[in-house]
Design a protein around this motif. Structure first.
Motif, PDB file in Angstrom:
ATOM      1  N   ARG A 132      78.318 -29.433  18.230  1.00 37.40           N
ATOM      2  CA  ARG A 132      77.114 -29.023  17.542  1.00 37.40           C
ATOM      3  C   ARG A 132      76.902 -29.872  16.294  1.00 37.40           C
ATOM      4  N   PRO A 133      75.665 -30.323  16.066  1.00 34.61           N
ATOM      5  CA  PRO A 133      75.384 -31.103  14.859  1.00 34.61           C
ATOM      6  C   PRO A 133      75.649 -30.287  13.598  1.00 34.61           C
ATOM      7  N   LEU A 134      75.935 -30.962  12.524  1.00 29.69           N
ATOM      8  CA  LEU A 134      76.168 -30.348  11.221  1.00 29.69           C
ATOM      9  C   LEU A 134      75.052 -30.785  10.276  1.00 29.69           C
ATOM     10  N   ARG A 135      74.588 -29.865   9.429  1.00 33.98           N
ATOM     11  CA  ARG A 135      73.460 -30.151   8.540  1.00 33.98           C
ATOM     12  C   ARG A 135      73.791 -29.759   7.106  1.00 33.98           C
ATOM     13  N   PHE A 136      73.281 -30.579   6.169  1.00 40.42           N
ATOM     14  CA  PHE A 136      73.372 -30.242   4.746  1.00 40.42           C
ATOM     15  C   PHE A 136      72.192 -30.897   4.024  1.00 40.42           C
ATOM     16  N   ASP A 137      71.463 -30.109   3.260  1.00 39.15           N
ATOM     17  CA  ASP A 137      70.339 -30.609   2.455  1.00 39.15           C
ATOM     18  C   ASP A 137      69.396 -31.521   3.230  1.00 39.15           C
ATOM     19  N   GLY A 138      69.124 -31.197   4.476  1.00 38.24           N
ATOM     20  CA  GLY A 138      68.202 -32.000   5.268  1.00 38.24           C
ATOM     21  C   GLY A 138      68.868 -33.114   6.047  1.00 38.24           C
ATOM     22  N   TRP A 139      70.128 -33.399   5.766  1.00 41.93           N
ATOM     23  CA  TRP A 139      70.879 -34.412   6.517  1.00 41.93           C
ATOM     24  C   TRP A 139      71.392 -33.811   7.818  1.00 41.93           C
ATOM     25  N   ARG A 140      71.507 -34.640   8.844  1.00 42.68           N
ATOM     26  CA  ARG A 140      71.995 -34.186  10.147  1.00 42.68           C
ATOM     27  C   ARG A 140      73.079 -35.133  10.631  1.00 42.68           C
ATOM     28  N   VAL A 141      74.259 -34.586  10.920  1.00 45.57           N
ATOM     29  CA  VAL A 141      75.406 -35.366  11.393  1.00 45.57           C
ATOM     30  C   VAL A 141      75.713 -34.911  12.815  1.00 45.57           C
ATOM     31  N   ASP A 142      75.608 -35.821  13.771  1.00 45.86           N
ATOM     32  CA  ASP A 142      75.784 -35.490  15.182  1.00 45.86           C
ATOM     33  C   ASP A 142      77.125 -36.045  15.666  1.00 45.86           C
ATOM     34  N   PRO A 143      78.145 -35.190  15.835  1.00 47.69           N
ATOM     35  CA  PRO A 143      79.461 -35.679  16.249  1.00 47.69           C
ATOM     36  C   PRO A 143      79.478 -36.286  17.645  1.00 47.69           C
ATOM     37  N   MET A 144      78.644 -35.790  18.566  1.00 47.54           N
ATOM     38  CA  MET A 144      78.644 -36.297  19.929  1.00 47.54           C
ATOM     39  C   MET A 144      78.066 -37.708  20.003  1.00 47.54           C
ATOM     40  N   ARG A 145      76.927 -37.903  19.367  1.00 53.22           N
ATOM     41  CA  ARG A 145      76.273 -39.221  19.398  1.00 53.22           C
ATOM     42  C   ARG A 145      76.765 -40.140  18.283  1.00 53.22           C
ATOM     43  N   ARG A 146      77.549 -39.567  17.365  1.00 51.29           N
ATOM     44  CA  ARG A 146      78.048 -40.308  16.207  1.00 51.29           C
ATOM     45  C   ARG A 146      76.887 -40.945  15.466  1.00 51.29           C
ATOM     46  N   HIS A 149      71.302 -38.789  10.401  1.00 50.37           N
ATOM     47  CA  HIS A 149      69.895 -38.911  10.042  1.00 50.37           C
ATOM     48  C   HIS A 149      69.679 -38.287   8.669  1.00 50.37           C
ATOM     49  N   ASN A 150      68.882 -38.951   7.848  1.00 46.29           N
ATOM     50  CA  ASN A 150      68.603 -38.449   6.505  1.00 46.29           C
ATOM     51  C   ASN A 150      67.483 -37.409   6.544  1.00 46.29           C
ATOM     52  N   PRO A 151      67.126 -36.806   5.416  1.00 45.23           N
ATOM     53  CA  PRO A 151      66.085 -35.779   5.416  1.00 45.23           C
ATOM     54  C   PRO A 151      64.730 -36.259   5.924  1.00 45.23           C
ATOM     55  N   GLN A 152      64.501 -37.574   5.926  1.00 41.32           N
ATOM     56  CA  GLN A 152      63.256 -38.126   6.478  1.00 41.32           C
ATOM     57  C   GLN A 152      63.376 -38.411   7.963  1.00 41.32           C
ATOM     58  N   LEU A 224      93.279 -36.612  -9.887  1.00 43.40           N
ATOM     59  CA  LEU A 224      94.659 -36.441  -9.442  1.00 43.40           C
ATOM     60  C   LEU A 224      94.784 -35.588  -8.177  1.00 43.40           C
ATOM     61  N   ALA A 225      93.644 -35.277  -7.545  1.00 43.45           N
ATOM     62  CA  ALA A 225      93.716 -34.413  -6.362  1.00 43.45           C
ATOM     63  C   ALA A 225      93.033 -35.022  -5.144  1.00 43.45           C
ATOM     64  N   GLY A 226      91.850 -35.617  -5.321  1.00 40.83           N
ATOM     65  CA  GLY A 226      91.154 -36.174  -4.165  1.00 40.83           C
ATOM     66  C   GLY A 226      89.657 -36.051  -4.307  1.00 40.83           C
ATOM     67  N   TYR A 227      89.007 -35.574  -3.249  1.00 42.11           N
ATOM     68  CA  TYR A 227      87.545 -35.514  -3.227  1.00 42.11           C
ATOM     69  C   TYR A 227      87.077 -34.143  -2.743  1.00 42.11           C
ATOM     70  N   LEU A 228      85.893 -33.731  -3.245  1.00 45.54           N
ATOM     71  CA  LEU A 228      85.314 -32.442  -2.896  1.00 45.54           C
ATOM     72  C   LEU A 228      83.891 -32.655  -2.407  1.00 45.54           C
ATOM     73  N   PHE A 229      83.581 -32.133  -1.221  1.00 45.00           N
ATOM     74  CA  PHE A 229      82.223 -32.201  -0.666  1.00 45.00           C
ATOM     75  C   PHE A 229      81.494 -30.927  -1.081  1.00 45.00           C
ATOM     76  N   THR A 230      80.428 -31.067  -1.867  1.00 44.48           N
ATOM     77  CA  THR A 230      79.841 -29.931  -2.561  1.00 44.48           C
ATOM     78  C   THR A 230      78.742 -29.174  -1.820  1.00 44.48           C
ATOM     79  N   PRO A 231      77.932 -29.793  -0.944  1.00 45.59           N
ATOM     80  CA  PRO A 231      76.822 -29.036  -0.362  1.00 45.59           C
ATOM     81  C   PRO A 231      77.269 -28.005   0.665  1.00 45.59           C
ATOM     82  N   ASP A 232      76.403 -27.030   0.920  1.00 44.95           N
ATOM     83  CA  ASP A 232      76.636 -26.079   1.994  1.00 44.95           C
ATOM     84  C   ASP A 232      76.349 -26.764   3.324  1.00 44.95           C
ATOM     85  N   VAL A 233      77.215 -26.555   4.297  1.00 47.55           N
ATOM     86  CA  VAL A 233      77.075 -27.182   5.612  1.00 47.55           C
ATOM     87  C   VAL A 233      76.905 -26.097   6.658  1.00 47.55           C
ATOM     88  N   VAL A 234      75.932 -26.278   7.541  1.00 50.84           N
ATOM     89  CA  VAL A 234      75.701 -25.323   8.620  1.00 50.84           C
ATOM     90  C   VAL A 234      75.687 -26.056   9.955  1.00 50.84           C
TER      91      VAL A 234
END
Length: 236
Positions: A132-146, A149-152, A224-234
């Motif tokens: 299933r694709p993942l979305r945050f702030d209008g962005w779409r990440v498709d794991p199957m098709r790799r 897409h941006n909000p536009q 000293l810890a790493g990175y944090l991804f801040t937006p909500d992802v659905v």
């Protein structure tokens, strides 16, 4: 029957080129070779290529310039072969879009391991990763098709490593991920590039997804810890 992955070796030293070609063919890959940028372009026009092994020191346009040209319109995985001993020089290669590098002298087994790692990340069975694709702030990440897409709804070209990093962040929102976590999540447990390279790839990813709507940035550095991804992802 599955078609063998197609690999292009761009190396002007015949001994190295032949050694790598023989090793990769014995491992079941279809291999093409080129000794400079002109021959590389000719091969790419003739047939699709799944991964490029690119020497940095080439006659004419060097590997760094050829990598820049490839990244204008291609997300094909790239592994640099470099004799440069300075870490800064190697980082430059990652900054312009290489996924990994191997420093000369090297063994064919080491290159084969890096090739397998990159291609494995591109071909994991659907059963082993959510489709299933993942979305945050209008962005779409498709794991199957790799694809990303941006909000536009414009596709954003990413390297294999950049996509894997973004996918790892999207699957772990609000969780601090160390560099070791990210290496594990994006290299299937295989020891990958040096730890510093994670910072380089994250920096490139930031430039592609951060904009005025991202406020202080989607990917925050936790000292000293790493990175944090801040937006909500659905999902969906």
């Amino acid at each position: 029957m599955q078609t063998p992955d197609r690999i292009l070796i761009v190396e002007d030293d015949p001994q190295i080129s032949n050694m790598l070609a023989q090793s990769l063919e014995q491992a079941g890959y279809t291999v093409s070779t080129a000794s400079d940028g002109t021959q590389m372009a000719a091969v790419l026009r003739q047939r699709p290529i799944d991964l490029v092994i690119l020497d940095v020191m080439l006659p004419g346009a060097d590997g760094l310039e050829l990598c820049r040209r490839l990244r204008l319109d291609s997300d094909v995985p790239i592994i640099f072969l470099t004799a440069l001993g300075d870490e800064t020089d190697r980082i430059v290669g990652l900054e312009i879009g290489a996924d990994d590098y191997v420093t000369k002298p090297f063994s064919s087994r080491e290159v084969l391991a890096r090739v397998r790692s990159l291609l494995r990340r591109l071909s994991l069975p659907a059963a082993r990763r959510p489709d299933r694709p993942l979305r945050f702030d209008g962005w779409r990440v498709d794991p199957m098709r790799r694809q990303v897409h941006n909000p536009q709804n414009t596709r954003v070209t990413m390297t294999t490593t950049e996509f894997d990093l973004l996918l790892a962040f999207c699957r772990n929102p609000g969780r601090v991920l160390s560099r070791e976590d990210l290496l594990s999540l994006t290299h299937s447990g295989l020891a990958g590039p040096i730890e510093r390279s994670v910072d380089v790839h994250v920096s490139r990813l930031r430039r592609k997804i951060d904009d005025d709507t991202a406020r202080s940035g989607y990917i925050q550095t936790v000292r000293l810890a790493g990175y944090l991804f801040t937006p909500d992802v659905v999902e969906g």
